[in-house]
Design a protein around this motif. Structure first.
Motif, short mmCIF file in Angstrom:
data_model
loop_
_atom_site.label_atom_id
_atom_site.label_comp_id
_atom_site.label_asym_id
_atom_site.label_seq_id
_atom_site.Cartn_x
_atom_site.Cartn_y
_atom_site.Cartn_z
N ALA A 1 -1.78 -2.72 -3.61
CA ALA A 1 -0.85 -3.83 -3.85
C ALA A 1 0.60 -3.46 -3.52
N ASP A 2 0.98 -2.21 -3.75
CA ASP A 2 2.36 -1.79 -3.52
C ASP A 2 2.59 -1.20 -2.13
N PHE A 3 1.57 -1.17 -1.30
CA PHE A 3 1.69 -0.56 0.02
C PHE A 3 2.49 -1.47 0.95
N ASP A 4 3.46 -0.88 1.63
CA ASP A 4 4.26 -1.62 2.60
C ASP A 4 4.16 -0.87 3.92
N TYR A 5 3.47 -1.47 4.86
CA TYR A 5 3.20 -0.83 6.14
C TYR A 5 4.49 -0.44 6.86
N THR A 6 5.48 -1.30 6.78
CA THR A 6 6.73 -1.04 7.51
C THR A 6 7.53 0.10 6.90
N GLU B 1 0.69 8.19 4.92
CA GLU B 1 0.25 7.10 4.04
C GLU B 1 -0.44 6.01 4.86
N ARG B 2 0.10 5.70 6.02
CA ARG B 2 -0.53 4.70 6.89
C ARG B 2 -1.93 5.15 7.30
N ARG B 3 -2.04 6.42 7.71
CA ARG B 3 -3.36 6.94 8.11
C ARG B 3 -4.36 6.89 6.96
N ARG B 4 -3.88 7.19 5.76
CA ARG B 4 -4.76 7.17 4.59
C ARG B 4 -5.31 5.76 4.34
N VAL B 5 -4.45 4.77 4.37
CA VAL B 5 -4.86 3.39 4.11
C VAL B 5 -5.75 2.88 5.25
N ILE B 6 -5.35 3.12 6.47
CA ILE B 6 -6.13 2.65 7.62
C ILE B 6 -7.50 3.33 7.64
N GLY B 7 -7.55 4.62 7.37
CA GLY B 7 -8.83 5.34 7.32
C GLY B 7 -9.74 4.80 6.24
N TYR B 8 -9.18 4.51 5.09
CA TYR B 8 -9.95 3.92 3.98
C TYR B 8 -10.59 2.61 4.43
N GLU C 1 -8.34 -3.57 14.93
CA GLU C 1 -7.40 -4.63 15.30
C GLU C 1 -7.15 -5.60 14.14
N LEU C 2 -8.16 -5.86 13.32
CA LEU C 2 -7.98 -6.72 12.14
C LEU C 2 -7.11 -6.01 11.10
N ILE C 3 -7.35 -4.73 10.91
CA ILE C 3 -6.55 -3.94 9.95
C ILE C 3 -5.08 -4.01 10.33
N PHE C 4 -4.77 -3.74 11.60
CA PHE C 4 -3.37 -3.76 12.05
C PHE C 4 -2.76 -5.15 11.92
N ALA C 5 -3.52 -6.17 12.26
CA ALA C 5 -2.99 -7.54 12.17
C ALA C 5 -2.62 -7.89 10.73
N VAL C 6 -3.48 -7.55 9.79
CA VAL C 6 -3.22 -7.88 8.39
C VAL C 6 -2.10 -7.00 7.83
N LEU C 7 -2.11 -5.70 8.16
CA LEU C 7 -1.06 -4.81 7.66
C LEU C 7 0.32 -5.19 8.17
N ARG C 8 0.40 -5.56 9.43
CA ARG C 8 1.70 -5.96 10.00
C ARG C 8 2.18 -7.27 9.41
N ASP C 9 1.22 -8.16 9.10
CA ASP C 9 1.55 -9.44 8.47
C ASP C 9 2.14 -9.20 7.08
N GLY C 10 1.57 -8.23 6.36
CA GLY C 10 2.09 -7.85 5.06
C GLY C 10 1.83 -8.83 3.92
N ASP C 11 1.01 -9.85 4.13
CA ASP C 11 0.79 -10.87 3.10
C ASP C 11 -0.59 -10.70 2.49
N TRP C 12 -0.70 -9.84 1.46
CA TRP C 12 -1.98 -9.69 0.78
C TRP C 12 -1.82 -9.58 -0.72
N SER C 13 -0.62 -9.53 -1.19
CA SER C 13 -0.38 -9.35 -2.63
C SER C 13 -0.71 -10.60 -3.40
#
Length: 159
Positions: free
Chosen positions: A120-125, A131-138, A147-159
């Motif tokens: 919830a507190d992760f901010d890709y930017t 930390e990015r590798r840890r979350v993406i690997g998970y 490609e879906l992971i990057f799209a959602v992480l860059r969007d940043g709207d999941w909280s």
């Protein structure tokens, strides 16, 4: 005094007892009954009865297992297919289950929910490379496409 036949010597009774604990695939039930020492012919007969009574249904099991894994965030896509294959579900049936469930619960929605729960507190930017590798690997280990992971992480709207 008459004694009833022991469940330990009746493969159908054993199968029903096993299935009353949890649903499983035909292949899993066959393996379990074989471990109890039943003959192949006795197992085939017990499996046949279970199928006739609809106590055993690979399609129902594949759908339920897929829904459970997807809702809990434990897997999507290829991870689901691999899990079902390991449980003896035919490939075509596994693909059908995944397609059905992914239409009900789109992977993007599941990914956003998982990120909101787990990160919830992760901010890709703002995150560092480690930390990015840890979350993406998970997320990749759960079967989400990169490609879906990057799209959602860059969007940043999941909280």
């Amino acid at each position: 005094m008459t004694r009833s036949k022991s469940n330990a010597s009746d493969p159908f009774a054993s199968a029903v007892r096993i299935l009353s604990g949890r649903d499983m695939s035909e292949a899993e039930l066959r393996q379990r009954l074989a471990r109890f020492g039943f003959s192949v012919a006795a197992i085939d007969q017990a499996i046949g009865k279970c199928l006739d009574y609809d106590y055993l249904n690979d399609r129902r099991y594949a759908l339920a297992r897929t829904r459970s894994l997807v809702r809990s965030g434990q897997g999507v896509g290829r991870k689901i297919l691999l899990d079902l294959k390991q449980r003896g579900i035919p490939e075509a049936l596994a693909h059908e289950a995944w397609e059905t469930v992914s239409a009900e619960l789109p992977p993007e929605t599941i990914l956003r929910e998982l990120l909101g729960r787990r990160f919830a507190d992760f901010d890709y930017t703002q995150a560092g490379d480690r930390e990015r590798r840890r979350v993406i690997g998970y997320l990749q280990r759960r079967g989400f496409p990169l490609e879906l992971i990057f799209a959602v992480l860059r969007d940043g709207d999941w909280s």
